[in-house]
Scaffold this motif. Structure first.
Motif, PDB file in Angstrom:
ATOM      1  N   VAL A 306     -14.005 -41.083 -84.005  1.00  0.00           N
ATOM      2  CA  VAL A 306     -12.993 -40.036 -83.890  1.00  0.00           C
ATOM      3  C   VAL A 306     -13.566 -38.920 -83.025  1.00  0.00           C
ATOM      4  O   VAL A 306     -14.774 -38.643 -83.064  1.00  0.00           O
ATOM      5  N   PHE A 307     -12.707 -38.304 -82.226  1.00  0.00           N
ATOM      6  CA  PHE A 307     -13.144 -37.307 -81.253  1.00  0.00           C
ATOM      7  C   PHE A 307     -12.421 -35.986 -81.511  1.00  0.00           C
ATOM      8  O   PHE A 307     -11.239 -35.967 -81.853  1.00  0.00           O
ATOM      9  N   TYR A 308     -13.166 -34.886 -81.312  1.00  0.00           N
ATOM     10  CA  TYR A 308     -12.597 -33.544 -81.365  1.00  0.00           C
ATOM     11  C   TYR A 308     -13.057 -32.786 -80.124  1.00  0.00           C
ATOM     12  O   TYR A 308     -14.146 -33.041 -79.602  1.00  0.00           O
ATOM     13  N   TYR A 309     -12.224 -31.850 -79.707  1.00  0.00           N
ATOM     14  CA  TYR A 309     -12.538 -31.080 -78.498  1.00  0.00           C
ATOM     15  C   TYR A 309     -12.641 -29.608 -78.840  1.00  0.00           C
ATOM     16  O   TYR A 309     -11.909 -29.094 -79.695  1.00  0.00           O
ATOM     17  N   SER A 310     -13.565 -28.913 -78.168  1.00  0.00           N
ATOM     18  CA  SER A 310     -13.696 -27.465 -78.306  1.00  0.00           C
ATOM     19  C   SER A 310     -14.158 -26.888 -76.974  1.00  0.00           C
ATOM     20  O   SER A 310     -14.780 -27.583 -76.163  1.00  0.00           O
ATOM     21  N   ARG A 311     -13.884 -25.601 -76.772  1.00  0.00           N
ATOM     22  CA  ARG A 311     -14.253 -24.943 -75.527  1.00  0.00           C
ATOM     23  C   ARG A 311     -15.701 -24.466 -75.520  1.00  0.00           C
ATOM     24  O   ARG A 311     -16.227 -24.073 -74.478  1.00  0.00           O
ATOM     25  N   ASP A 312     -16.375 -24.470 -76.680  1.00  0.00           N
ATOM     26  CA  ASP A 312     -17.767 -24.029 -76.747  1.00  0.00           C
ATOM     27  C   ASP A 312     -18.498 -24.899 -77.765  1.00  0.00           C
ATOM     28  O   ASP A 312     -17.935 -25.848 -78.320  1.00  0.00           O
ATOM     29  N   ARG A 313     -19.779 -24.531 -78.024  1.00  0.00           N
ATOM     30  CA  ARG A 313     -20.610 -25.351 -78.903  1.00  0.00           C
ATOM     31  C   ARG A 313     -20.990 -24.592 -80.180  1.00  0.00           C
ATOM     32  O   ARG A 313     -22.032 -24.864 -80.776  1.00  0.00           O
ATOM     33  N   ARG A 314     -20.169 -23.706 -80.601  1.00  0.00           N
ATOM     34  CA  ARG A 314     -20.484 -22.953 -81.810  1.00  0.00           C
ATOM     35  C   ARG A 314     -20.447 -23.861 -83.033  1.00  0.00           C
ATOM     36  O   ARG A 314     -19.674 -24.817 -83.106  1.00  0.00           O
ATOM     37  N   GLY A 315     -21.288 -23.527 -84.021  1.00  0.00           N
ATOM     38  CA  GLY A 315     -21.423 -24.365 -85.187  1.00  0.00           C
ATOM     39  C   GLY A 315     -20.202 -24.418 -86.071  1.00  0.00           C
ATOM     40  O   GLY A 315     -20.088 -25.315 -86.914  1.00  0.00           O
ATOM     41  N   GLU A 316     -19.283 -23.490 -85.874  1.00  0.00           N
ATOM     42  CA  GLU A 316     -18.080 -23.506 -86.708  1.00  0.00           C
ATOM     43  C   GLU A 316     -17.220 -24.736 -86.435  1.00  0.00           C
ATOM     44  O   GLU A 316     -16.441 -25.142 -87.295  1.00  0.00           O
ATOM     45  N   HIS A 317     -17.368 -25.321 -85.270  1.00  0.00           N
ATOM     46  CA  HIS A 317     -16.556 -26.497 -84.947  1.00  0.00           C
ATOM     47  C   HIS A 317     -16.970 -27.710 -85.783  1.00  0.00           C
ATOM     48  O   HIS A 317     -16.109 -28.311 -86.448  1.00  0.00           O
ATOM     49  N   PRO A 318     -18.252 -28.139 -85.762  1.00  0.00           N
ATOM     50  CA  PRO A 318     -18.594 -29.286 -86.637  1.00  0.00           C
ATOM     51  C   PRO A 318     -18.427 -28.967 -88.114  1.00  0.00           C
ATOM     52  O   PRO A 318     -18.143 -29.864 -88.921  1.00  0.00           O
ATOM     53  N   ALA A 319     -18.591 -27.667 -88.481  1.00  0.00           N
ATOM     54  CA  ALA A 319     -18.366 -27.309 -89.887  1.00  0.00           C
ATOM     55  C   ALA A 319     -16.913 -27.545 -90.277  1.00  0.00           C
ATOM     56  O   ALA A 319     -16.631 -28.008 -91.396  1.00  0.00           O
ATOM     57  N   ALA A 320     -16.007 -27.236 -89.372  1.00  0.00           N
ATOM     58  CA  ALA A 320     -14.590 -27.479 -89.663  1.00  0.00           C
ATOM     59  C   ALA A 320     -14.278 -28.968 -89.644  1.00  0.00           C
ATOM     60  O   ALA A 320     -13.471 -29.452 -90.454  1.00  0.00           O
ATOM     61  N   HIS A 321     -14.904 -29.704 -88.720  1.00  0.00           N
ATOM     62  CA  HIS A 321     -14.649 -31.142 -88.651  1.00  0.00           C
ATOM     63  C   HIS A 321     -15.083 -31.850 -89.930  1.00  0.00           C
ATOM     64  O   HIS A 321     -14.392 -32.769 -90.403  1.00  0.00           O
ATOM     65  N   LEU A 322     -16.217 -31.442 -90.489  1.00  0.00           N
ATOM     66  CA  LEU A 322     -16.798 -32.127 -91.645  1.00  0.00           C
ATOM     67  C   LEU A 322     -16.596 -31.360 -92.936  1.00  0.00           C
ATOM     68  O   LEU A 322     -17.352 -31.557 -93.902  1.00  0.00           O
ATOM     69  N   ALA A 323     -15.588 -30.492 -92.986  1.00  0.00           N
ATOM     70  CA  ALA A 323     -15.365 -29.678 -94.192  1.00  0.00           C
ATOM     71  C   ALA A 323     -15.065 -30.529 -95.400  1.00  0.00           C
ATOM     72  O   ALA A 323     -15.476 -30.210 -96.524  1.00  0.00           O
ATOM     73  N   GLY A 324     -14.370 -31.647 -95.227  1.00  0.00           N
ATOM     74  CA  GLY A 324     -13.998 -32.479 -96.357  1.00  0.00           C
ATOM     75  C   GLY A 324     -14.877 -33.692 -96.532  1.00  0.00           C
ATOM     76  O   GLY A 324     -14.508 -34.600 -97.287  1.00  0.00           O
ATOM     77  N   TRP A 325     -16.044 -33.721 -95.867  1.00  0.00           N
ATOM     78  CA  TRP A 325     -16.907 -34.890 -95.948  1.00  0.00           C
ATOM     79  C   TRP A 325     -18.234 -34.528 -96.604  1.00  0.00           C
ATOM     80  O   TRP A 325     -18.759 -33.419 -96.420  1.00  0.00           O
ATOM     81  N   SER A 326     -18.764 -35.416 -97.375  1.00  0.00           N
ATOM     82  CA  SER A 326     -20.078 -35.198 -97.984  1.00  0.00           C
ATOM     83  C   SER A 326     -20.806 -36.530 -98.058  1.00  0.00           C
ATOM     84  O   SER A 326     -20.164 -37.578 -98.128  1.00  0.00           O
TER      85      SER A 326
END
Length: 326
Positions: A306-326
């Motif tokens: 699965v792919f997600y796109y963002s305009r920068d590399r801030r850590g909030e992006h992967p945190a949001a992507h994996l919010a429901g995963w453990s």
């Protein structure tokens, strides 16, 4: 008294003809020598271009083998290979142009042999492609004696790969109306299904627009220009509207794929840079990739990404992507 060029011209007609013949012979010799030199230079140029293309091809092959053996999968290595392939493409095209020029120059002289490049054996055309037989008219008489008693001995087949230009068409869905003579009610077949709301684009056209944009990285304005040249004017806003509708129609599939990937007990994640057009410059965006593949660990579930796109590399992006995963 000063002698002029006119005084050197003989008065005798025979002498004039002899002088003219000698001058023409000298001109022909000079033209032949010039053609010989031109042909030799063209052949030398073709050989040099062929050597440059061969070196570039071997260098590219070595780099690919090194990458496959040592696992060099960085973005810089990928861009370097793309640049090398572009260089090889230009050198190969130049070599073919010089080869044709050498053939044409050698044809004007009998002392220089044309240069023919060594090419790898071409693979036969795929068997699944349809074949169209075009039978050339058979000779009506023998080319040697002129006799008419000819009998077929065999045939030679020369295959040429061809493409049929894209054809546009409008499909009319006709829904006839019927009225009931008993109750005067009107009956009609339901409207045809469209993949997008208020859809006017067929599924094939919609898939082509989406694939050109996201699969081939072809901007919509370039698509609109190409369609207009083919006689089908489609505005940029119209195409963009279809892209949005197509993305909305495909969102349930993405959600199912996302749920399947994030349901894995282990994930492999990474991000890669992507160029993004901006006003007056090119920005660098990020494409986040999360892969589920349990086959090396004995898992039976199918792999997926699965792919997600963002305009920068801030850590909030992967945190949001994996919010429901453990």
């Amino acid at each position: 008294m000063v002698a002029t060029a006119q005084d050197a011209v003989p008065d005798d007609i025979g002498a004039l003809r002899a002088a003219l013949t000698a001058a023409l012979a000298r001109a022909e010799d000079e033209a032949a020598r010039a053609a010989l030199v031109e042909a030799e230079l063209a052949v030398a140029r073709a050989k040099a271009s062929d050597d440059a293309a061969l070196i570039a091809h071997q260098d590219l092959t070595i780099r690919k083998l090194q990458r496959a053996l040592h696992g060099q999968s960085s973005e810089r290595s990928a861009r370097l290979h793309d640049q090398m392939e572009l260089t090889f493409e230009e050198l190969e095209s130049t070599a073919t142009e010089d080869e044709i020029a050498a053939e044409q120059a050698a044809a004007r002289t009998t002392e220089v042999a044309p240069y023919v490049r060594k090419r790898p054996a071409r693979q036969p055309f795929p068997e699944h492609l349809p074949r169209e037989r075009v039978v050339e008219p058979a000779p009506a008489a023998c080319h040697c004696c002129g006799g008419h008693r000819l009998r077929k001995l065999g045939e030679d087949i020369t295959e040429t790969l061809e493409v049929v230009p894209r054809q546009w068409k409008v499909i009319q869905h006709v829904r006839e109306k019927f009225t009931c003579r008993d109750c005067e009610a009107i009956s009609q077949a339901p409207a045809p299904f469209h993949a997008t709301p208020r859809g006017w684009a067929g599924p094939g056209l919609l898939a082509m627009i989406l694939f050109e944009k996201f699969g081939q990285h072809q901007p919509l304005n370039r698509q609109a220009e190409r369609y207009a040249r083919e006689g089908v004017p489609l505005s940029l806003s119209t195409l963009a509207d279809q892209v949005g509708a197509g993305a909305a129609a495909l969102m349930p599939l993405f959600k199912r794929l996302e749920a399947h990937v994030l349901a894995a007990s282990r994930l492999h994640g990474d991000d890669t840079t992507v160029p993004v057009l901006a006003k007056g410059k090119t920005d660098t965006g990020r494409l986040w990739t999360y892969v589920r593949d349990d086959r090396p660990f004995g898992g039976a579930d199918p792999p997926a990404a699965v792919f997600y796109y963002s305009r920068d590399r801030r850590g909030e992006h992967p945190a949001a992507h994996l919010a429901g995963w453990s």
